[in-house]
Design an enzyme around this catalytic site. Structure first.
Site, PDB file in Angstrom:
ATOM      1  CB  SER A 121      -5.377   5.060   3.393  1.00 17.20           C
ATOM      2  OG  SER A 121      -5.245   6.387   2.978  1.00 17.20           O
ATOM      3  CB  THR A 139      -1.782  13.404   7.645  1.00 16.44           C
ATOM      4  OG1 THR A 139      -2.236  12.404   6.732  1.00 16.44           O
ATOM      5  CG2 THR A 139      -0.285  13.289   7.806  1.00 16.44           C
ATOM      6  CE  LYS A 191       5.003   7.432  -1.690  1.00 15.28           C
ATOM      7  NZ  LYS A 191       4.319   7.715  -0.412  1.00 15.28           N
ATOM      8  CG  ASN A 222      -4.124  17.397   4.032  1.00 10.82           C
ATOM      9  OD1 ASN A 222      -3.563  16.555   4.721  1.00 10.82           O
ATOM     10  ND2 ASN A 222      -5.441  17.444   3.933  1.00 10.82           N
ATOM     11  CE  LYS A 246       4.603   6.922   6.778  1.00  9.19           C
ATOM     12  NZ  LYS A 246       4.179   8.046   5.907  1.00  9.19           N
ATOM     13  CE  LYS A 272      -3.837   2.304   1.411  1.00 12.29           C
ATOM     14  NZ  LYS A 272      -3.588   2.901   0.084  1.00 12.29           N
TER      15      LYS A 272
END
Ligand code: NAD
Length: 422
Positions: free
Chosen positions: A356, A191, A106, A222, A94, A70
């Site tokens: 997510s 986040t 990624k 953001n 992570k 992911k």
């Protein structure tokens, strides 16, 4: 990113060192030192002027030991093979740190999307899915937005994926979608809220209150704007904000007010005037910004902004990596020597991938959470991860980054061992 090759070697060095500290085997390091697979493709696009151009694309799955890979897909002219290797490795760490049943991925396309028309951008996005299709899916690899990609691009990705796969409505193949097509509520704030949570828990650990704590924040996008909002709501003072504005007065890159800014007001100014730098306030240079005498310094914009060039000037009592990779290896060494604790990116900004993951679960189960449920779940899940990092740092007498790496690598190692990989 030009020095991504060096960064990958640095990261391998860090992984090796942590394997030694945590007693993880050479065979394990041999497996995780490189991504499991990297797909490279050239995507042809018929341009509006009738010519055809090809764009290089990459998708890396670093580890699928704990589940499907992911991670985001970025559209940027500086994307490289090495960069996706670094970023997918960090994603593995992570998601493992959060205890999620996922691996790290990624991707990226070497392109300056500002130079493409909307039609060209759509063709390129659909081309990415066609090139990677065999290795995408809710149980294989799950892309998401990253630099210069957003919910709209996820819409193109999802539509192309469904069309290529016999109409199967596997919308869980992508996260960061609009809430009108299966995205999770609470994702935009996630986040920044997580950045705030890590700071709050750190302050609880050192027995201090956030009330009156002074914050210098780089980046009011953001992540930065939501982190500022939650921190200010809890009594912290946002005394400086560094941002980018090409039209701003030369040499000034940050605003300063010792009484603290109101994040809502800054949001309004950014929306109306394009940048928070248009707020009437004292202007300071980037050098002055990083050298501010404050409690918390939060780089929430770019990578490599704290390095051996400026780490020595830092007076903050805590550095929090809200951005990915804002502190270089050399910069971190100096902060360590100065005894300035650093909360690493894989913990501080993990709220995004956590929510997510909730989106993926909601798409698979067809049962959706309210915004309050998302917030409460994020707080519970992140509080656990933060507590584990603090306890591991105490146990091994290591930095928070090393502690986070120990937890993640130990989890990946266990899964690989149980699968009989070594
Ligand atoms: P964003 O594009 O919304 O905001 C970035 C901000 O940084 C903008 O306000 C921009 O003006 C500012 N900026 C750019 N260059 C600058 C400079 N030279 N000096 C000062 N400010 C500058 O991006 P974002 O989503 O907030 O992401 C910020 C960082 O956080 C990135 O490193 C990203 O990879 C990381 N991150 C984001 C998320 C997420 O959910 N958005 C999740 C994990 C990590």
């Amino acid at each position: 990113m030009s020095n991504a090759k060096e960064q990958f070697l640095d990261l391998q060095g860090k992984l090796k060192k942590v394997c030694e500290i945590a007693g993880l085997s050479e065979s394990f390091y041999e497996i995780i030192k490189e991504p499991e697979r990297i797909i490279e493709a050239n995507i042809p696009v018929k341009m509006d002027d009738g010519t055809t151009k090809t764009f290089r694309a990459f998708r890396s799955a670093h580890s699928t030991a704990l589940g499907p890979s992911k991670g985001g897909v970025r559209f940027h002219q500086s994307v490289t093979y090495e960069e996706v290797k670094v970023l997918s490795t960090l994603m593995s760490l992570k998601v493992a740190l959060l205890g999620l049943p996922l691996g790290g991925g990624k991707g990226g396309i070497v392109v300056d999307p500002k130079k493409l028309s909307e039609r060209e951008l759509e063709i390129l996005s659909r081309g990415f899915v066609r090139a990677m299709n065999n290795y995408l899916g809710p149980r294989i690899d799950i892309p998401a937005p990253d630099v210069n990609t957003n919910a709209k691009i996820m819409g193109y990705f999802t539509d192309e994926y469904i069309a290529l796969n016999g109409g199967r409505q596997d919308i869980a193949t992508f996260t960061g979608k609009s809430t009108d097509m299966g995205g999770s509520l609470g994702r935009s704030e996630a986040t920044g809220f997580g950045v705030y949570l890590t700071i709050k828990k750190y302050y609880e650990k050192i027995g201090k209150s956030l009330k009156g704590a002074t914050v210098a924040l780089q980046g009011f996008g953001n992540v930065g704007s939501f982190a500022a909002k939650y921190l200010a709501d809890d009594g912290a003072k946002i005394i400086a904000v560094s941002a980018r504005d090409e039209s701003a007065e030369a040499g000034s890159s940050a605003i300063f007010d010792e009484n603290g800014f109101d994040p809502d007001q800054l949001n309004e100014i950014r929306e109306k005037k394009g940048s928070v730098l248009n707020k009437e306030a004292e202007k300071i240079t980037t050098e002055e910004f990083f050298a501010l005498d404050c409690d918390i310094l939060i780089p929430a914009a770019l990578e490599n902004v704290i390095s051996d060039a400026n780490a020595d000037s830092i007076k903050a009592k805590l550095v929090v990596e809200a951005a990915n990779g804002p502190v270089t290896e050399a910069g971190e060494k100096i902060l360590n020597e100065k005894n300035i604790p650093l909360i690493p990116d894989i913990l501080a900004n993990s709220g995004g991938v956590l929510v997510s993951h909730y989106e993926w679960v909601q798409n698979i189960t067809g049962s959706y959470l309210s915004e309050e449920e998302v917030r409460a779940k994020q707080e519970k899940d992140m509080t656990r991860a933060i507590g584990e990092v603090f306890a591991t740092a105490d146990k091994y007498k290591v930095t928070f980054r090393q502690a986070a790496f120990i937890l993640s690598l130990t989890r990946i190692e266990k899964a690989l061992k149980l699968k009989g990989r070594f």
